[in-house]
Write an enzyme that holds these catalytic residues in place. Structure first.
Site, mmCIF file in Angstrom:
data_model
loop_
_atom_site.group_PDB
_atom_site.id
_atom_site.type_symbol
_atom_site.label_atom_id
_atom_site.label_comp_id
_atom_site.label_asym_id
_atom_site.label_seq_id
_atom_site.Cartn_x
_atom_site.Cartn_y
_atom_site.Cartn_z
ATOM 1 N N LYS A 160 72.763 40.361 4.868
ATOM 2 C CA LYS A 160 72.400 40.183 3.458
ATOM 3 C C LYS A 160 71.472 41.310 2.988
ATOM 4 C CE LYS A 160 74.385 36.149 2.387
ATOM 5 N NZ LYS A 160 75.224 35.882 1.226
ATOM 6 N N SER A 217 69.742 35.888 0.237
ATOM 7 C CA SER A 217 69.160 34.797 1.023
ATOM 8 C C SER A 217 67.706 35.068 1.370
ATOM 9 C CB SER A 217 69.959 34.647 2.328
ATOM 10 O OG SER A 217 69.317 33.763 3.216
ATOM 11 N N ILE A 251 88.953 38.681 1.044
ATOM 12 C CA ILE A 251 88.122 39.865 0.802
ATOM 13 C C ILE A 251 88.316 40.943 1.869
ATOM 14 C CG2 ILE A 251 86.396 38.562 -0.494
ATOM 15 C CD1 ILE A 251 84.543 38.765 1.971
ATOM 16 N N ASN A 292 66.396 26.992 0.391
ATOM 17 C CA ASN A 292 67.305 26.001 0.989
ATOM 18 C C ASN A 292 68.109 25.277 -0.080
ATOM 19 O OD1 ASN A 292 65.084 26.546 2.962
ATOM 20 N ND2 ASN A 292 66.309 25.200 4.238
ATOM 21 N N TYR A 322 72.606 37.304 10.461
ATOM 22 C CA TYR A 322 73.033 36.889 9.122
ATOM 23 C C TYR A 322 72.103 37.475 8.062
ATOM 24 C CZ TYR A 322 72.909 33.854 5.020
ATOM 25 O OH TYR A 322 72.860 33.387 3.735
#
Length: 319
Positions: A144, A116, A52, A169, A140
């Site tokens: 997102k 997420s 990517i 999760n 992180y």
């Protein structure tokens, strides 16, 4: 539909591919196999080895002509993201923009994105719903959240309809046993318990004095096959309604660390020693979601996310 699954050789990606095929879609997998595995590929699907971060790879892939794409090609270790944010900036943000730009260039304007629960940060109320404030506490989660914002703009400016699926999760393995490639360097609790059951690692329980029913953290574990089904249902929803959606995916109830560990001891027949350790900074006592919107819009409900099924399907692969 013809669907390109980017990251389709990975743990979640391979389960998404399987469910897409079961729903009758024609799937092509795009993966650089940095964490995905060839053993997770299905012979019925075309496979494109690509990266990517190389726009020409993506251009060549999208030039084949697709109705939709699923994006699962992100780094996801929250702890690592706080140490090397540049790695996450390049892969998660730049890589996603490369994907979206190639998709737009080839008129592929239906996107399913692996978002997420990390976009939310510390829970301000439980269960967390889609309206919960998004204040990520790790880099992180920030990446997102930024991608969700990019998608809002591409929806508005380019007509790209998307589904942002905020997993809680992810756990478990294919109940039919067709996907057997172990997740690479897993950071999550259940794979760590499995490795401890096999004597491959020492297990620590971080925090036993939380204000929960047994003193350990509560998390919302959702079976990967249930997540994969949600991708298919979300694709069909945005195709039918020409409308973007953001959905939380979980079980609406939490499981404690001790409950998961006790279930694993029972199912594996192993003692699984675990050492009590201090709390980790940034770990909330409880984290679970409402999935009412996913149920209302998609008719989605988890079928395999009870604790015993999560543990049994994982142990079948690990043992």
């Amino acid at each position: 539909m013809k669907v390109l699954v980017i990251g389709g050789a990975g743990y979640i990606g391979s389960h998404v591919v399987k469910e897409m095929m079961a729903a009758g879609h024609k799937v092509t997998v795009f993966d650089n196999l940095s964490s995905g595995l060839r053993v997770n590929l299905f012979p019925e699907n075309d496979f494109i080895y690509g990266n990517i971060l190389i726009p020409s790879d993506l251009d060549a892939a999208f030039a084949r002509g697709f109705d939709a794409f699923v994006h699962l090609a992100a780094f996801k270790a929250a702890g690592e993201s706080m140490i090397v944010p540049e790695k996450y900036s390049v892969n998660n943000i730049t890589g996603t923009l490369n994907i979206m730009n190639a998709a737009v260039a080839h008129n592929c304007k239906k996107m399913i994105f692996s978002s997420s629960a990390a976009t939310f940060g510390e829970p301000q109320y439980l269960p967390m719903d889609e309206n919960h404030p998004q204040n990520p506490i790790n880099y992180y989660g920030f990446t997102k959240l930024e991608i969700e914002r990019f998608m809002d703009w591409y929806d508005q400016l380019k007509g790209m309809r998307f589904a942002a699926l905020r997993y809680f999760n992810a756990a478990g393995y294919d109940p039919e046993g067709k996907i057997r490639g172990l997740e690479q360097k897993p950071e999550n609790l259940l794979p760590r318990i499995m490795e401890a059951a096999l004597g491959q690692r020492e297990l620590k329980v971080f925090g036993t004095d939380y204000d929960t029913r047994d003193g350990t953290c509560i998390r919302d574990y959702v079976h990967v096959t249930d997540l994969a089904r949600a991708h298919v249902m979300a694709l069909e929803y945005i195709a039918k309604n020409d409308k973007s959606i953001k959905l939380n995916l979980g079980t609406e109830k939490g499981t404690t660390v001790k409950e998961l560990l006790d279930a694993a001891r029972k199912i594996t027949g192993k003692a699984i020693p675990a050492e009590d350790a201090p709390r980790r900074p940034g770990d909330p006592a409880s984290l679970y979601t409402s999935s009412k919107l996913a149920k209302d819009l998609l008719g989605w409900e988890p079928k395999y996310s009870d604790v015993d099924t999560l543990v049994k399907t994982t142990w079948e692969v690990y043992k």
